[in-house]
Design a protein around this motif. Structure first.
Motif, short mmCIF file in Angstrom:
data_model
loop_
_atom_site.label_atom_id
_atom_site.label_comp_id
_atom_site.label_asym_id
_atom_site.label_seq_id
_atom_site.Cartn_x
_atom_site.Cartn_y
_atom_site.Cartn_z
N GLU A 42 -13.64 -60.35 26.81
CA GLU A 42 -13.34 -59.81 25.48
C GLU A 42 -13.50 -58.29 25.43
N GLU A 43 -13.65 -57.66 26.57
CA GLU A 43 -13.73 -56.21 26.70
C GLU A 43 -14.86 -55.61 25.87
N GLU A 44 -15.98 -56.31 25.87
CA GLU A 44 -17.24 -55.82 25.29
C GLU A 44 -18.30 -55.95 26.38
N PRO A 45 -18.10 -55.27 27.51
CA PRO A 45 -18.95 -55.54 28.67
C PRO A 45 -20.43 -55.21 28.44
N ARG A 46 -21.26 -56.07 28.99
CA ARG A 46 -22.70 -55.85 29.01
C ARG A 46 -23.16 -55.92 30.46
N ARG A 47 -24.20 -55.20 30.76
CA ARG A 47 -24.72 -55.22 32.13
C ARG A 47 -25.37 -56.56 32.41
N THR A 48 -25.32 -56.96 33.66
CA THR A 48 -25.94 -58.23 34.07
C THR A 48 -27.42 -58.21 33.74
N ARG A 49 -28.05 -57.09 33.97
CA ARG A 49 -29.48 -56.96 33.70
C ARG A 49 -29.79 -57.17 32.22
N ASP A 50 -28.94 -56.65 31.34
CA ASP A 50 -29.15 -56.82 29.90
C ASP A 50 -29.06 -58.29 29.50
N VAL A 51 -28.07 -58.98 30.05
CA VAL A 51 -27.90 -60.40 29.75
C VAL A 51 -29.11 -61.18 30.25
N TYR A 52 -29.55 -60.89 31.45
CA TYR A 52 -30.73 -61.57 32.00
C TYR A 52 -31.96 -61.32 31.12
N ASN A 53 -32.18 -60.08 30.73
CA ASN A 53 -33.35 -59.75 29.91
C ASN A 53 -33.34 -60.47 28.57
N VAL A 54 -32.17 -60.57 27.96
CA VAL A 54 -32.07 -61.27 26.67
C VAL A 54 -32.43 -62.74 26.83
N PHE A 55 -31.93 -63.37 27.87
CA PHE A 55 -32.23 -64.79 28.05
C PHE A 55 -33.67 -65.02 28.51
N TYR A 56 -34.24 -64.07 29.20
CA TYR A 56 -35.66 -64.17 29.54
C TYR A 56 -36.49 -64.12 28.25
N ARG A 57 -36.12 -63.23 27.35
CA ARG A 57 -36.82 -63.11 26.07
C ARG A 57 -36.65 -64.39 25.24
N LEU A 58 -35.46 -64.95 25.22
CA LEU A 58 -35.25 -66.20 24.49
C LEU A 58 -36.09 -67.33 25.07
N GLU A 59 -36.22 -67.36 26.39
CA GLU A 59 -37.05 -68.39 27.03
C GLU A 59 -38.52 -68.23 26.62
N GLN A 60 -38.99 -66.99 26.60
CA GLN A 60 -40.38 -66.75 26.20
C GLN A 60 -40.61 -67.15 24.74
N LEU A 61 -39.67 -66.84 23.87
CA LEU A 61 -39.79 -67.23 22.46
C LEU A 61 -39.80 -68.75 22.31
N HIS A 62 -38.97 -69.41 23.08
CA HIS A 62 -38.91 -70.88 23.02
C HIS A 62 -40.25 -71.48 23.45
#
Length: 106
Positions: free
Chosen positions: A75-95
């Motif tokens: 969708e041409e809204e690129p995010r860095r791989t590291r940013d995606v990983y960090n977000v999901f790590y944070r979601l895992e911690q919240l869960h």
């Protein structure tokens, strides 16, 4: 009869995993400030992947991250791989915090 009940049970579990995966993609997209179109694309990729593959062979956590990363690129809204990983790590911690019953400061 028992075989049919077992099949229904597996089907319900897989439906729940599909729903949970799509929820994670949506939460991740919000945290990454991606447009809704990118989140929907990620959810479609996730559903299509597990239409052909098994939850038993491929961990949904990795697939969720990959689908959102790929959707951001499509969708041409690129995010860095590291940013995606960090977000999901944070979601895992919240869960984990929510499951433990401790107060969560979001």
């Amino acid at each position: 009869m028992a075989w049919i009940e077992k099949q229904k049970s597996f089907h319900r579990r897989f439906q729940n995993l599909r729903f949970f995966g799509c929820s994670l993609i949506q939460e991740g997209a919000v945290l990454l400030k991606l447009p809704q179109v990118a989140a929907a694309t990620g959810q479609i990729l996730f559903q299509r992947f597990y239409y052909l593959k098994s939850f038993l062979k491929f961990r949904y956590e990795h697939t969720v991250m990959a689908c959102l990363l790929l959707a951001s690129k499509i969708e041409e809204e690129p995010r860095r791989t590291r940013d995606v990983y960090n977000v999901f790590y944070r979601l895992e911690q919240l869960h984990k915090l929510r499951e433990s019953g401790r107060p969560v400061n979001e």
